[in-house]
Design a protein around this motif. Sequence first.
Motif, PDB file in Angstrom:
ATOM      1  N   GLN A  70      30.146  38.071  39.849  1.00 25.23           N
ATOM      2  CA  GLN A  70      29.734  38.115  41.246  1.00 25.23           C
ATOM      3  C   GLN A  70      30.936  37.991  42.168  1.00 25.23           C
ATOM      4  O   GLN A  70      31.091  38.732  43.146  1.00 25.23           O
ATOM      5  CB  GLN A  70      28.720  36.985  41.513  1.00 25.23           C
ATOM      6  CG  GLN A  70      28.142  36.970  42.916  1.00 25.23           C
ATOM      7  CD  GLN A  70      28.903  36.063  43.877  1.00 25.23           C
ATOM      8  OE1 GLN A  70      30.056  35.746  43.657  1.00 25.23           O
ATOM      9  NE2 GLN A  70      28.270  35.685  44.962  1.00 25.23           N
ATOM     10  N   TYR A  71      31.803  37.019  41.848  1.00 25.03           N
ATOM     11  CA  TYR A  71      32.948  36.746  42.717  1.00 25.03           C
ATOM     12  C   TYR A  71      33.974  37.880  42.668  1.00 25.03           C
ATOM     13  O   TYR A  71      34.654  38.153  43.659  1.00 25.03           O
ATOM     14  CB  TYR A  71      33.590  35.416  42.324  1.00 25.03           C
ATOM     15  CG  TYR A  71      34.503  34.862  43.380  1.00 25.03           C
ATOM     16  CD1 TYR A  71      34.074  34.721  44.691  1.00 25.03           C
ATOM     17  CD2 TYR A  71      35.810  34.488  43.072  1.00 25.03           C
ATOM     18  CE1 TYR A  71      34.924  34.218  45.675  1.00 25.03           C
ATOM     19  CE2 TYR A  71      36.657  33.983  44.045  1.00 25.03           C
ATOM     20  CZ  TYR A  71      36.206  33.845  45.340  1.00 25.03           C
ATOM     21  OH  TYR A  71      37.043  33.342  46.311  1.00 25.03           O
ATOM     22  N   ALA A  72      34.052  38.556  41.523  1.00 28.41           N
ATOM     23  CA  ALA A  72      34.954  39.710  41.418  1.00 28.41           C
ATOM     24  C   ALA A  72      34.518  40.816  42.377  1.00 28.41           C
ATOM     25  O   ALA A  72      35.333  41.380  43.119  1.00 28.41           O
ATOM     26  CB  ALA A  72      34.977  40.219  39.977  1.00 28.41           C
ATOM     27  N   GLY A  76      37.894  36.570  40.659  1.00 27.11           N
ATOM     28  CA  GLY A  76      38.006  36.995  42.044  1.00 27.11           C
ATOM     29  C   GLY A  76      39.357  37.635  42.318  1.00 27.11           C
ATOM     30  O   GLY A  76      39.459  38.583  43.099  1.00 27.11           O
ATOM     31  N   ALA A  77      40.398  37.119  41.665  1.00 28.51           N
ATOM     32  CA  ALA A  77      41.736  37.692  41.832  1.00 28.51           C
ATOM     33  C   ALA A  77      41.781  39.127  41.313  1.00 28.51           C
ATOM     34  O   ALA A  77      42.406  40.001  41.924  1.00 28.51           O
ATOM     35  CB  ALA A  77      42.767  36.840  41.097  1.00 28.51           C
ATOM     36  N   LEU A  78      41.117  39.379  40.181  1.00 25.14           N
ATOM     37  CA  LEU A  78      41.055  40.756  39.669  1.00 25.14           C
ATOM     38  C   LEU A  78      40.298  41.658  40.633  1.00 25.14           C
ATOM     39  O   LEU A  78      40.673  42.809  40.866  1.00 25.14           O
ATOM     40  CB  LEU A  78      40.382  40.778  38.294  1.00 25.14           C
ATOM     41  CG  LEU A  78      41.216  40.264  37.115  1.00 25.14           C
ATOM     42  CD1 LEU A  78      40.439  40.454  35.809  1.00 25.14           C
ATOM     43  CD2 LEU A  78      42.557  40.994  37.023  1.00 25.14           C
ATOM     44  N   GLY A  79      39.196  41.111  41.193  1.00 27.68           N
ATOM     45  CA  GLY A  79      38.451  41.866  42.195  1.00 27.68           C
ATOM     46  C   GLY A  79      39.300  42.140  43.428  1.00 27.68           C
ATOM     47  O   GLY A  79      39.256  43.234  44.004  1.00 27.68           O
ATOM     48  N   SER A  80      40.089  41.148  43.822  1.00 29.07           N
ATOM     49  CA  SER A  80      40.971  41.300  44.981  1.00 29.07           C
ATOM     50  C   SER A  80      42.027  42.377  44.714  1.00 29.07           C
ATOM     51  O   SER A  80      42.349  43.187  45.595  1.00 29.07           O
ATOM     52  CB  SER A  80      41.664  39.969  45.286  1.00 29.07           C
ATOM     53  OG  SER A  80      40.712  38.958  45.507  1.00 29.07           O
ATOM     54  N   PHE A  81      42.567  42.364  43.490  1.00 33.95           N
ATOM     55  CA  PHE A  81      43.532  43.392  43.080  1.00 33.95           C
ATOM     56  C   PHE A  81      42.891  44.770  43.175  1.00 33.95           C
ATOM     57  O   PHE A  81      43.442  45.698  43.776  1.00 33.95           O
ATOM     58  CB  PHE A  81      44.007  43.125  41.657  1.00 33.95           C
ATOM     59  CG  PHE A  81      44.887  44.213  41.090  1.00 33.95           C
ATOM     60  CD1 PHE A  81      46.233  44.258  41.406  1.00 33.95           C
ATOM     61  CD2 PHE A  81      44.358  45.187  40.257  1.00 33.95           C
ATOM     62  CE1 PHE A  81      47.057  45.261  40.887  1.00 33.95           C
ATOM     63  CE2 PHE A  81      45.163  46.198  39.739  1.00 33.95           C
ATOM     64  CZ  PHE A  81      46.519  46.235  40.060  1.00 33.95           C
ATOM     65  N   ALA A  82      41.692  44.900  42.598  1.00 33.97           N
ATOM     66  CA  ALA A  82      40.983  46.188  42.611  1.00 33.97           C
ATOM     67  C   ALA A  82      40.653  46.616  44.037  1.00 33.97           C
ATOM     68  O   ALA A  82      40.822  47.783  44.402  1.00 33.97           O
ATOM     69  CB  ALA A  82      39.700  46.086  41.784  1.00 33.97           C
TER      70      ALA A  82
END
Length: 424
Positions: free
Chosen positions: A238-240, A367-373
């Motif tokens: 969810q956070y991603a 979330g960091a991976l989501g932020s990267f994406a």
Amino acid sequence: MQKTLAKSRWYYMIPIVFITYSLAYLDRANYGFGAAGGMAADLDITAGMSSLLGSLFFLGYFFFQIPGAHYAENKSAKKLIFWSLILWGGLASTTGLISNVKLLIVIRFMLGVVESAVMPSMLVFLSHWFTKAERSRANTFLILGNPATVLWMSILSGYLINSVGWRWMFIFEGLPAVIWAFIWWKMVNDEPKDAKWLTSQEKADLKEQLEKEQQGIMPVKNYAEAFKSKTVILLALQYAFWSIGVYGFVMWLPSIIKAAPNMDIVTTGWLASVPYVLAIIGMLSASYFSDKTLNRTGFVWPFLLIGAIAFYASYLVGTSNFWLSFILLVIAGGAMYAPYGPFFAIIPEILPRNVAGGAMALINSMGALGSFAGSYAVGYLNGSTGGFGASYIFMAGSLLLSAILTLVAVKGSKSTAAVSKKSA
């Protein structure tokens, strides 16, 4: 009946953690202004490389979340954050000195590595000082450093770039973190028992309440067992998706606004700050009512759904009406930020202290991976399509998935409110 706990914790601790996280966020978000304000042209950075540079921070940010949370819980959040402040301030200022894109790649990645431990360490730190009925608000005042910083940073960065150029902007905005490190070291304690500004009775009352809350939570042996939890896995996903929307928005909003006809960098700075005014109001309101009702998820998914709808509506408006599209982006930005406090209050209410920090770190690392994406994909879509419509759709879809996953994640455990009320 629960005893009244020391109010001095709010007046003493909250301003300190707010300023600390504000400085962390300043040094990760000002890249968007540097790129829009001449860095890309001066260093001959292509659209694709600019997307990579904007997102590299989050790749570095992914790696040391869990070790950082473990160190903060078992050793010292105070010490970890002290050294992080010095290192990230130094790296941020160094950004203004480089003339080589390869060095910029290294700095952006290392900035993420250094800052990766800060968020989970801060959440662990606050869980030692604030009870279940206070935690959503405490978390919100921490994370409020995010939109509050972007608000004033957007205005200040615009003026700095206009006055002294992007290089001095990075130098000036990196130094405060180094100075603040020594103030942080002087003022904070890892545990309430070491605070000289609390009375013996206040320390005892807080300790008793925090220990009582731990008794109402089922024991979990270790991180491996916690990470297998369906709720933790779904909240990490969810956070991603949520972070895709947030950081696609934060990193590229200045460029989106700057692309409007007759738009200068100072006006861009003022307009880019507007969504964060709404974000601050939303975060304070959501956290207050979440703590008041002890309902967490009811103050998370509706805001994410509103954000998704606003992004999609902005896509439908397109370039035909800049101001209407901008207002919709303001709504999307405010809605995305509002649920942070309630969201990060969920895990400490369902997992014991020995693993809660690690679980929050796992969620934050996803979330960091989501932020990267998000920061990479939005920059790429903007550059490859020559417009912003595709990135709006991408962010809208990500937020919609995040809202759905919130509901699915807590379905098995009902509401954390129910658990909270039983143990109150």
